[in-house]
Design a protein around this motif. Structure first.
Motif, PDB file in Angstrom:
ATOM      1  N   THR A  57      -4.572  -2.500  -1.753  1.00 47.41           N
ATOM      2  CA  THR A  57      -3.193  -2.969  -1.691  1.00 47.41           C
ATOM      3  C   THR A  57      -3.126  -4.489  -1.833  1.00 47.41           C
ATOM      4  N   GLN A  58      -1.937  -4.983  -2.142  1.00 45.82           N
ATOM      5  CA  GLN A  58      -1.715  -6.420  -2.195  1.00 45.82           C
ATOM      6  C   GLN A  58      -1.908  -7.014  -0.800  1.00 45.82           C
ATOM      7  N   PRO A  59      -2.204  -8.325  -0.703  1.00 43.32           N
ATOM      8  CA  PRO A  59      -2.401  -8.926   0.616  1.00 43.32           C
ATOM      9  C   PRO A  59      -1.228  -8.678   1.575  1.00 43.32           C
ATOM     10  N   GLU A  60      -0.020  -8.705   1.031  1.00 45.76           N
ATOM     11  CA  GLU A  60       1.155  -8.376   1.834  1.00 45.76           C
ATOM     12  C   GLU A  60       2.289  -7.983   0.895  1.00 45.76           C
ATOM     13  N   GLY A  61       3.272  -7.322   1.460  1.00 46.66           N
ATOM     14  CA  GLY A  61       4.373  -6.896   0.612  1.00 46.66           C
ATOM     15  C   GLY A  61       5.501  -6.275   1.413  1.00 46.66           C
ATOM     16  N   VAL A  62       6.614  -6.040   0.724  1.00 45.51           N
ATOM     17  CA  VAL A  62       7.784  -5.390   1.303  1.00 45.51           C
ATOM     18  C   VAL A  62       8.159  -4.224   0.392  1.00 45.51           C
ATOM     19  N   ILE A  63       8.287  -3.048   0.980  1.00 43.41           N
ATOM     20  CA  ILE A  63       8.701  -1.861   0.230  1.00 43.41           C
ATOM     21  C   ILE A  63      10.156  -1.593   0.589  1.00 43.41           C
ATOM     22  N   ASP A  64      11.035  -1.867  -0.358  1.00 43.86           N
ATOM     23  CA  ASP A  64      12.469  -1.671  -0.171  1.00 43.86           C
ATOM     24  C   ASP A  64      12.876  -0.512  -1.075  1.00 43.86           C
ATOM     25  N   TYR A  65      12.892   0.679  -0.493  1.00 42.06           N
ATOM     26  CA  TYR A  65      13.121   1.885  -1.284  1.00 42.06           C
ATOM     27  C   TYR A  65      13.907   2.885  -0.455  1.00 42.06           C
ATOM     28  N   PRO A  66      15.198   3.077  -0.766  1.00 41.76           N
ATOM     29  CA  PRO A  66      16.017   4.032  -0.003  1.00 41.76           C
ATOM     30  C   PRO A  66      15.426   5.438  -0.058  1.00 41.76           C
ATOM     31  N   LEU A  67      15.543   6.147   1.043  1.00 38.53           N
ATOM     32  CA  LEU A  67      14.975   7.487   1.119  1.00 38.53           C
ATOM     33  C   LEU A  67      16.085   8.525   1.245  1.00 38.53           C
ATOM     34  N   ALA A  68      15.976   9.552   0.413  1.00 38.91           N
ATOM     35  CA  ALA A  68      16.938  10.647   0.444  1.00 38.91           C
ATOM     36  C   ALA A  68      16.344  11.839   1.178  1.00 38.91           C
ATOM     37  N   LYS A  69      17.198  12.724   1.640  1.00 37.50           N
ATOM     38  CA  LYS A  69      16.712  13.978   2.205  1.00 37.50           C
ATOM     39  C   LYS A  69      16.040  14.787   1.101  1.00 37.50           C
ATOM     40  N   LEU A  70      15.066  15.591   1.497  1.00 31.40           N
ATOM     41  CA  LEU A  70      14.357  16.421   0.535  1.00 31.40           C
ATOM     42  C   LEU A  70      14.713  17.884   0.735  1.00 31.40           C
ATOM     43  N   HIS A  86       7.514  -3.416   5.853  1.00 29.55           N
ATOM     44  CA  HIS A  86       6.704  -4.596   5.582  1.00 29.55           C
ATOM     45  C   HIS A  86       5.245  -4.244   5.841  1.00 29.55           C
ATOM     46  N   PHE A  87       4.350  -4.735   4.994  1.00 30.93           N
ATOM     47  CA  PHE A  87       2.941  -4.426   5.231  1.00 30.93           C
ATOM     48  C   PHE A  87       2.058  -5.631   4.924  1.00 30.93           C
ATOM     49  N   SER A  88       0.898  -5.629   5.537  1.00 28.44           N
ATOM     50  CA  SER A  88      -0.141  -6.616   5.235  1.00 28.44           C
ATOM     51  C   SER A  88      -1.475  -5.883   5.207  1.00 28.44           C
ATOM     52  N   THR A  89      -2.358  -6.331   4.328  1.00 24.57           N
ATOM     53  CA  THR A  89      -3.662  -5.703   4.187  1.00 24.57           C
ATOM     54  C   THR A  89      -4.652  -6.358   5.130  1.00 24.57           C
ATOM     55  N   LEU A  90      -5.285  -5.555   5.968  1.00 22.10           N
ATOM     56  CA  LEU A  90      -6.250  -6.062   6.936  1.00 22.10           C
ATOM     57  C   LEU A  90      -7.677  -6.029   6.392  1.00 22.10           C
ATOM     58  N   GLU A  91      -8.018  -4.962   5.681  1.00 25.58           N
ATOM     59  CA  GLU A  91      -9.353  -4.809   5.102  1.00 25.58           C
ATOM     60  C   GLU A  91      -9.262  -3.954   3.845  1.00 25.58           C
ATOM     61  N   THR A  92     -10.187  -4.177   2.928  1.00 28.17           N
ATOM     62  CA  THR A  92     -10.317  -3.300   1.768  1.00 28.17           C
ATOM     63  C   THR A  92     -11.756  -2.786   1.702  1.00 28.17           C
ATOM     64  N   PHE A  93     -11.907  -1.608   1.124  1.00 36.31           N
ATOM     65  CA  PHE A  93     -13.222  -0.966   1.060  1.00 36.31           C
ATOM     66  C   PHE A  93     -13.454  -0.398  -0.344  1.00 36.31           C
ATOM     67  N   GLN A  94     -14.681  -0.488  -0.779  1.00 35.61           N
ATOM     68  CA  GLN A  94     -15.118   0.204  -1.986  1.00 35.61           C
ATOM     69  C   GLN A  94     -16.386   0.958  -1.604  1.00 35.61           C
ATOM     70  N   ILE A  95     -16.316   2.273  -1.625  1.00 34.71           N
ATOM     71  CA  ILE A  95     -17.383   3.078  -1.040  1.00 34.71           C
ATOM     72  C   ILE A  95     -18.012   4.008  -2.080  1.00 34.71           C
ATOM     73  N   PRO A  96     -19.285   4.375  -1.887  1.00 35.86           N
ATOM     74  CA  PRO A  96     -20.016   5.193  -2.860  1.00 35.86           C
ATOM     75  C   PRO A  96     -19.676   6.681  -2.775  1.00 35.86           C
ATOM     76  N   VAL A  97     -18.393   6.977  -2.872  1.00 36.80           N
ATOM     77  CA  VAL A  97     -17.926   8.356  -2.862  1.00 36.80           C
ATOM     78  C   VAL A  97     -17.177   8.601  -4.169  1.00 36.80           C
ATOM     79  N   PRO A  98     -17.672   9.461  -5.038  1.00 37.62           N
ATOM     80  CA  PRO A  98     -16.989   9.713  -6.308  1.00 37.62           C
ATOM     81  C   PRO A  98     -15.673  10.449  -6.095  1.00 37.62           C
ATOM     82  N   VAL A  99     -14.678  10.089  -6.886  1.00 38.13           N
ATOM     83  CA  VAL A  99     -13.381  10.746  -6.788  1.00 38.13           C
ATOM     84  C   VAL A  99     -12.771  10.803  -8.180  1.00 38.13           C
ATOM     85  N   SER A 100     -12.350  11.990  -8.563  1.00 38.60           N
ATOM     86  CA  SER A 100     -11.777  12.211  -9.890  1.00 38.60           C
ATOM     87  C   SER A 100     -12.765  11.694 -10.938  1.00 38.60           C
ATOM     88  N   ARG A 101     -12.336  10.810 -11.812  1.00 38.73           N
ATOM     89  CA  ARG A 101     -13.244  10.304 -12.860  1.00 38.73           C
ATOM     90  C   ARG A 101     -13.948   9.007 -12.466  1.00 38.73           C
TER      91      ARG A 101
END
Length: 242
Positions: free
Chosen positions: A95-108, A129-144
């Protein structure tokens, strides 16, 4: 099993809700007899009143009133957004170091046998609002990809819409790990294969602050990470996968 009590006085009680436990019984889970409300009723020997809720799979800080007056006053604080909530989540990708997600939510639409879709005209404001505390890149294959990328983020939702954090991070293409509803099935399955079959939604209500409705003291209450989430973070940091 007794719940961990983080704070208790004559008017309210705050617990560290474990993952997998309902806040209260619902019509959607009629067969479930176990819930936070029922456990606290027995543990404290008195009736408790739920004020807000956490998803069943979410762990962390949960406050209950011990009388109807406090229940109403605390409910007003949540409605007025004078409470402060902070969550920890492990999400797909970096994720980005920090950010704001402004997205209205509808009923599903939730009708059985039909694909889930938004009900037009039911959108409500939702900002996280969010901030990234840590990022990881791990030796676990996923999809391609040969390796998996994950991030630990701190999230402060302004509202408390249903599944707000989960839906917001899906919207920005960083769904929560272990989320079987809005998440990435490839990442979830890869982590079950290489870490634990018991992978659950990696979302924890870490901190809640509010004004005590009787004493007017500002309470700031934190809940420690549950063992499964703490263990996963240790594994991500040390990269000790099967």
């Amino acid at each position: 099993m007794s719940l961990e009590i983080l704070h208790i006085d004559d008017d309210l009680v705050v617990v560290n809700k474990p993952s997998g436990l309902l806040v209260h019984r619902t019509d959607l889970a009629k067969h479930e007899q176990d819930a936070v409300v029922q456990r606290l009723n027995e543990q404290l020997g008195r009736w408790v009143y739920p004020i807000h809720r956490l998803d069943r799979a979410t762990s962390g800080v949960l406050v209950m009133a011990l009388n109807e007056t406090v229940c109403r006053r605390l409910g007003e604080q949540f409605m007025a957004r004078t409470t402060d909530k902070n969550y920890l989540a492990i999400v797909r990708g970096h994720t980005q170091p920090e950010g704001v997600i402004d997205y209205p939510l509808a009923k599903l639409n939730e009708e059985k046998g039909r694909a889930r879709f938004k009900i037009e005209g039911t959108e409500k404001e939702a900002i996280s609002h969010f901030s990234t505390l840590e990022t990881f890149q791990i030796p676990v294959p996923v999809s391609r990809y040969e390796q998996m990328r994950l991030s630990l983020v701190s999230v402060k939702p302004e509202q408390g819409r249903t599944h707000q954090i989960r839906r917001h991070f899906k919207h920005i293409f960083h769904p929560l790990l272990g989320d079987t509803r809005y998440g990435c099935r490839h990442h979830n399955q890869a982590m079950r294969d290489h870490w634990s079959e018991n992978l659950r939604l990696m979302l924890h209500a870490e901190n809640l602050s509010f004004t005590h409705p009787v004493s007017q003291e500002r309470l700031n209450i934190s809940a420690s990470l549950p063992e499964d989430m703490s263990t996963l973070l240790h594994t991500l940091r040390t990269q000790t996968f099967d």
